[in-house]
Scaffold this motif. Structure first.
Motif, PDB file in Angstrom:
ATOM      1  N   PRO A  20       0.802  -1.230   0.000  1.00  0.00           N
ATOM      2  CA  PRO A  20       0.000   0.000   0.000  1.00  0.00           C
ATOM      3  C   PRO A  20       0.831   1.275   0.000  1.00  0.00           C
ATOM      4  CG  PRO A  20      -0.088  -1.097   2.142  1.00  0.00           C
ATOM      5  CD  PRO A  20       0.569  -2.052   1.198  1.00  0.00           C
ATOM      6  N   ASP A  21       1.944   1.287   0.717  1.00  0.00           N
ATOM      7  CA  ASP A  21       2.764   2.501   0.778  1.00  0.00           C
ATOM      8  C   ASP A  21       3.412   2.783  -0.577  1.00  0.00           C
ATOM      9  OD1 ASP A  21       2.096   2.715   3.437  1.00  0.00           O
ATOM     10  OD2 ASP A  21       3.950   1.778   4.157  1.00  0.00           O
ATOM     11  N   ARG A  24       0.765   4.024  -3.045  1.00  0.00           N
ATOM     12  CA  ARG A  24       0.427   5.435  -2.827  1.00  0.00           C
ATOM     13  C   ARG A  24       1.521   6.350  -3.380  1.00  0.00           C
ATOM     14  NH1 ARG A  24      -3.291   9.188  -0.411  1.00  0.00           N
ATOM     15  NH2 ARG A  24      -4.516   7.304  -0.032  1.00  0.00           N
ATOM     16  N   LEU A  27       1.170   6.479  -7.171  1.00  0.00           N
ATOM     17  CA  LEU A  27       0.016   7.289  -7.577  1.00  0.00           C
ATOM     18  C   LEU A  27       0.305   8.773  -7.377  1.00  0.00           C
ATOM     19  CD1 LEU A  27      -2.882   5.082  -6.155  1.00  0.00           C
ATOM     20  CD2 LEU A  27      -2.067   5.211  -8.519  1.00  0.00           C
ATOM     21  N   ASP A  28       1.022   9.111  -6.315  1.00  0.00           N
ATOM     22  CA  ASP A  28       1.398  10.507  -6.102  1.00  0.00           C
ATOM     23  C   ASP A  28       2.316  10.992  -7.223  1.00  0.00           C
ATOM     24  OD1 ASP A  28      -0.085  10.603  -3.797  1.00  0.00           O
ATOM     25  OD2 ASP A  28       1.624  10.368  -2.431  1.00  0.00           O
ATOM     26  N   ASP A  51      -6.371   1.804   0.071  1.00  0.00           N
ATOM     27  CA  ASP A  51      -6.877   3.165  -0.083  1.00  0.00           C
ATOM     28  C   ASP A  51      -6.074   3.919  -1.137  1.00  0.00           C
ATOM     29  OD1 ASP A  51      -8.783   2.776   1.866  1.00  0.00           O
ATOM     30  OD2 ASP A  51      -7.537   3.594   3.486  1.00  0.00           O
ATOM     31  N   VAL A  52      -6.785   4.610  -2.009  1.00  0.00           N
ATOM     32  CA  VAL A  52      -6.137   5.379  -3.071  1.00  0.00           C
ATOM     33  C   VAL A  52      -6.672   6.807  -3.029  1.00  0.00           C
ATOM     34  CG1 VAL A  52      -5.793   3.350  -4.553  1.00  0.00           C
ATOM     35  CG2 VAL A  52      -7.890   4.719  -4.781  1.00  0.00           C
ATOM     36  N   PRO A  53      -5.969   7.754  -3.623  1.00  0.00           N
ATOM     37  CA  PRO A  53      -6.442   9.145  -3.621  1.00  0.00           C
ATOM     38  C   PRO A  53      -7.771   9.303  -4.367  1.00  0.00           C
ATOM     39  CG  PRO A  53      -4.109   9.013  -4.222  1.00  0.00           C
ATOM     40  CD  PRO A  53      -4.633   7.616  -4.234  1.00  0.00           C
ATOM     41  N   THR A  58     -10.880   2.294  -9.294  1.00  0.00           N
ATOM     42  CA  THR A  58     -10.405   0.977  -8.861  1.00  0.00           C
ATOM     43  C   THR A  58     -11.328  -0.120  -9.390  1.00  0.00           C
ATOM     44  OG1 THR A  58     -11.647   1.032  -6.784  1.00  0.00           O
ATOM     45  CG2 THR A  58      -9.408   1.920  -6.756  1.00  0.00           C
ATOM     46  N   ASP A  93       3.314  -1.543  -9.365  1.00  0.00           N
ATOM     47  CA  ASP A  93       2.778  -0.857  -8.188  1.00  0.00           C
ATOM     48  C   ASP A  93       3.840  -0.542  -7.148  1.00  0.00           C
ATOM     49  OD1 ASP A  93       3.158  -3.470  -7.255  1.00  0.00           O
ATOM     50  OD2 ASP A  93       1.301  -3.499  -6.083  1.00  0.00           O
TER      51      ASP A  93
END
Length: 296
Positions: A20-21, A24, A27-28, A51-53, A58, A93
């Motif tokens: 997940p980190d 993120r 995606l940033d 969790d995504v922005p 998704t 990812d």
């Protein structure tokens, strides 16, 4: 940087939900790209999506479809064959776009060269900046900083013009893992498209060994046979597979790895490989002129 074309760019990221980190951070880095916003679809390949922005779409698949299957779902999220955008980025990812201008450079490259179908990015370790030889998609891989025309591309660090999918089809679902990029690359080149390796388009990615995957040796061998059966003219199939058999033996894999490899090799001959569309002999010549004849 000057504004380039109006080409619309999207991005497909597949995830198993276990990073997940890193997801993120990726995606940033996509959100920070210069120019028009890059629309992103994250596909949970048999797992929930972390969790995504806001604004990131998704899709959660009930089962793991493999790398090509998951990416094909992401393509279709942008309309049939990805037609709602002009270019799709495919990014691992646990990767990270190193620069803010990558999407703009892609727009400019595709706009400037109508025959360009695929761009392969340079993968570099985020700590050392080193690019592994296996991440340079050509035989002469000693200088990763040299951009060039190539005959294949890196699956988790690339950009594809969506017209390629419309004309030659998507990635081969059957492959699950390994060689799906070369299958698409050969079909694209056979369809008249070209592929560039661009050293200035960088994805940071931790240095890893592909053999970390438990199924690596079996999948590599099986899919190598499928790749040949699907795409090569009949006289080249034994030459290509014979060359890779010799290379495998020269590399002296462990006994369990070699056993898995031969099991996959047999599986490649005994199981369906999908539709056979042998490339034209002029495509063989084109691949040869680009430095990688389809016999190695």
């Amino acid at each position: 940087m000057e504004a380039s074309s109006s080409l619309k760019v999207g991005a497909v990221v597949i995830t198993m939900g276990n990073r997940p980190d890193e997801l993120r951070a990726l995606l940033d880095s996509i959100a920070k790209q210069d120019g028009e916003k890059v629309e992103v679809v994250v596909v949970g390949n048999g797992s929930p999506v972390p969790d995504v922005p806001d604004g990131v779409r998704t899709i959660e698949l009930p089962e793991n479809l493999g790398i090509p299957g998951g990416r094909n779902v992401g393509i279709e999220a942008f309309g049939p064959g990805g037609r709602d955008v002009d270019v799709l980025l495919f990014l691992d990812d646990d990767g990270l776009l190193a620069h803010h201008d990558t999407a703009e450079l892609c727009r400019q490259a595709f706009e400037a060269d109508p025959a360009l179908g695929i761009i392969s990015f340079r993968i570099a370790d985020p700590d050392t900046g080193v690019t592994q030889r296996r991440h340079v998609p050509r035989l002469r891989a000693s200088d990763p900083m040299r951009s060039s025309r190539v005959t294949t591309f890196l699956g988790g660090a690339n950009a594809v013009r969506t017209r390629v999918f419309a004309e030659v089809g998507g990635l081969p679902d059957e492959f699950f893992y390994a060689h799906e990029e070369t299958d698409l690359a050969w079909r694209a080149i056979d369809g008249g498209w070209m592929i560039d390796y661009r050293s200035d388009m960088v994805l940071y990615h931790p240095t890893t060994a592909p053999s970390r995957h438990a199924v690596y040796h079996r999948m590599v061998a099986r899919n190598r046979v499928w790749l040949a059966r699907r795409n090569l003219p009949l006289p080249l199939i034994p030459v290509y597979l014979g060359a890779w058999l010799l290379l495998t033996l020269v590399r002296r894999p462990s006994r369990p790895a070699l056993k898995a490899w031969f099991g996959g090799f047999r599986e490649g001959w005994s199981t369906p490989c999908g539709p056979r569309r042998p490339m034209k002999w002029r495509t063989v010549w084109r691949l040869t002129r680009l430095g990688r004849p389809p016999v190695i």
